[in-house]
Design an enzyme around this catalytic site. Structure first.
Site, PDB file in Angstrom:
ATOM      1  CE  LYS A  52     -52.235  70.821-129.591  1.00 22.75           C
ATOM      2  NZ  LYS A  52     -51.230  71.323-128.768  1.00 22.75           N
ATOM      3  CE  LYS A  68     -45.356  62.013-130.480  1.00 23.71           C
ATOM      4  NZ  LYS A  68     -44.955  63.206-130.711  1.00 23.71           N
ATOM      5  CE  LYS A  96     -48.767  65.530-122.034  1.00 26.89           C
ATOM      6  NZ  LYS A  96     -48.212  66.818-121.484  1.00 26.89           N
TER       7      LYS A  96
END
Length: 355
Positions: free
Chosen positions: A115, A217, A220
């Site tokens: 991230k 994967k 969202k």
């Protein structure tokens, strides 16, 4: 000597819509657990600040996650359902754990590296330290089990490391105060205040991948809405997304080995198996050798049949903000009672003058 009472804790961030992967990988299992375990389910709104500090709709997103919990079948009487910021003891224990955990531990966290990217020096301290808050989320209730996916196993290992270091560093104080609870560490029975939380794996793991890229994967945060089926999608949208899902020209293989090198085909068959509650072998027995033009409509029909009732219930529940807020408020009060009891003992163990 007493033992830890079994307790399940899990949290979901209110960032973006929940999708099919969240349902098959987590929510469906949450519903099954409520009949066999004492469970606490949390909308971890404080964690969402590590991704984006300023949110225009954080309250609405929090309510949406709670509505999804309820629409999927979680009973607020059987479970504690609440949002994290209602219970300040999460943040209090996280600070204690910030002083227990080592910087080296945090630097090794794979999700922080992913991230933060190359600009790690510009990442927030919260992004670096949020596994400590995650550990506090779990241990402020002294939870013994957490349902986890592959991407959270490292954080659960860190939670165990923090718990064990706290137990070791304050072992004499824990013994003096009589707060030790028996647990098994390897072959040895030891005393500790915090449990070494175990991963809870119910049945076969369901890993749902992107509809646009079978190697990634379902997420969202993916910029393409076509990559996922949201729990808020209506029937026409679900059918359209499955019709547009990436595939290859070859027909479906007749055995498991035939999916090697075909991640999109593998993903769609896995989704069908999970939705139908059958093995992949049974799906292959029915559809092996057939074209995707025949398989996709069957998958779309099954997905709509499963998700349409959840979608309708989410809409009904979301329209009653008073009910959703009431569930979160009552759940927060019940959670706070448990968390206060833990923190009172933690402060005594650490030696803080807090009474």
């Amino acid at each position: 000597m007493s033992e830890f009472k079994q307790l399940v804790f899990s949290g979901v961030q209110p960032t973006g819509n929940l999708h099919l992967g969240n349902y098959l990988g987590a929510l469906q299992k949450f519903v099954a657990l409520q009949d066999s375990h004492d469970c606490i389910y949390c909308v971890v709104d404080l964690h969402s600040l590590t991704a984006t500090l300023v949110h225009d709709d954080l309250k609405e997103q929090t309510r949406s996650i709670a509505a999804a919990f309820l629409a999927c079948g979680l009973d607020p009487e059987k479970n504690i359902i609440f949002n994290q910021s209602r219970v300040p003891q999460h943040a209090e224990l996280a600070w204690v754990f910030n002083c227990v955990a080592r910087i080296g531990w945090m630097n090794r966290m794979t999700q922080f590296k992913d991230k933060a990217g190359k600009d790690r020096e510009n990442a927030s301290l919260g992004l670096l330290a949020y596994p400590s808050l995650m550990a506090a989320d779990i241990l402020v209730y002294r939870a013994t089990h957490v349902p986890v996916g592959d991407d959270q196993k490292q954080h659960l290992e860190l939670t165990r490391d923090i718990a064990q270091k706290f137990n070791n560093d304050f072992s004499h104080r824990i013994a003096e105060l009589g707060y030790g609870v028996e647990m098994q560490v390897g072959e040895e029975a030891v005393n500790g205040f915090f449990p070494l939380t175990e991963p809870l794996i119910e049945g076969s793991a369901t890993r749902v991948m992107s509809l646009r890229d079978g190697t990634k994967k379902m997420s969202k945060s993916d910029p393409s809405d076509l990559s996922r089926i949201n729990l808020t999608d209506d029937a026409d949208t679900i059918v359209r997304k499955i019709r547009k899902a990436k595939t290859d020209p070859a027909p479906l293989p007749g055995d498991i080995e035939g999916f090697v090198g075909r991640p999109e085909a593998d993903n769609l068959v896995g989704i069908y198996a999970a939705l139908a509650g059958i093995s992949r072998e049974k799906v292959i027995a029915e559809f092996g050798g057939k074209q995707f033009s025949e398989f996709k409509p069957a998958l779309a029909e099954l997905a709509v049949e499963t998700l349409a009732p959840i979608n309708a219930e989410m809409r009904r529940i979301s329209a009653d903000l008073g009910y959703v807020d009431g569930v979160l408020r009552e759940g927060g009060e019940r959670a706070r009672q448990r968390a206060e009891e833990t923190m009172k003992k933690v402060y005594e163990i650490v030696g803080l003058l807090a009474d």
